[in-house]
Write an enzyme that holds these catalytic residues in place. Structure first.
Site, PDB file in Angstrom:
ATOM      1  N   PRO A  48      39.660 -21.855 -17.124  1.00  0.00           N
ATOM      2  CA  PRO A  48      38.577 -21.115 -17.774  1.00  0.00           C
ATOM      3  C   PRO A  48      38.581 -19.641 -17.360  1.00  0.00           C
ATOM      4  CG  PRO A  48      37.749 -23.127 -16.750  1.00  0.00           C
ATOM      5  CD  PRO A  48      39.149 -22.926 -16.273  1.00  0.00           C
ATOM      6  N   LEU A  49      38.366 -18.785 -18.341  1.00  0.00           N
ATOM      7  CA  LEU A  49      38.266 -17.349 -18.108  1.00  0.00           C
ATOM      8  C   LEU A  49      36.961 -16.866 -18.705  1.00  0.00           C
ATOM      9  CD1 LEU A  49      39.412 -14.526 -17.376  1.00  0.00           C
ATOM     10  CD2 LEU A  49      40.490 -14.524 -19.618  1.00  0.00           C
TER      11      LEU A  49
END
Length: 63
Positions: free
Chosen positions: A2-3
C-alpha cells in the site's frame, strides 16, 4: 504494498508529520491486514503560495 500519498499545506512541525505517518501506517496496516513494513506513506508539503483557496493563495488569506 500500500502507498498513501498525502498533500498538506506547509507549516506543521516535524513531530506532527511523524505522528501523521505513524497513524496512517497503523490504520492502513490494520484495515488491509498488511504488515506495517510494507506500508509506504509520502507526505508532501505544499507552500502556502501554491495552495489556492477560492482563487487566492493561502498565504494571502493568512492561513
Amino acid at each position: 504494498m500500500p502507498l498513501v500519498n498525502i498533500q498538506i499545506m506547509e507549516g506543521r512541525s516535524q513531530e506532527k508529520i511523524d505522528a501523521l505517518m505513524k497513524n496512517v501506517t497503523d490504520t492502513v496496516s490494520e484495515t488491509l491486514g498488511a504488515p506495517k513494513e510494507n506500508v509506504r506513506v509520502i507526505v508532501t508539503e505544499i507552500p502556502k503560495t501554491h495552495w489556492g483557496i477560492g482563487g487566492t493563495s493561502a498565504k494571502n488569506l493568512g492561513r
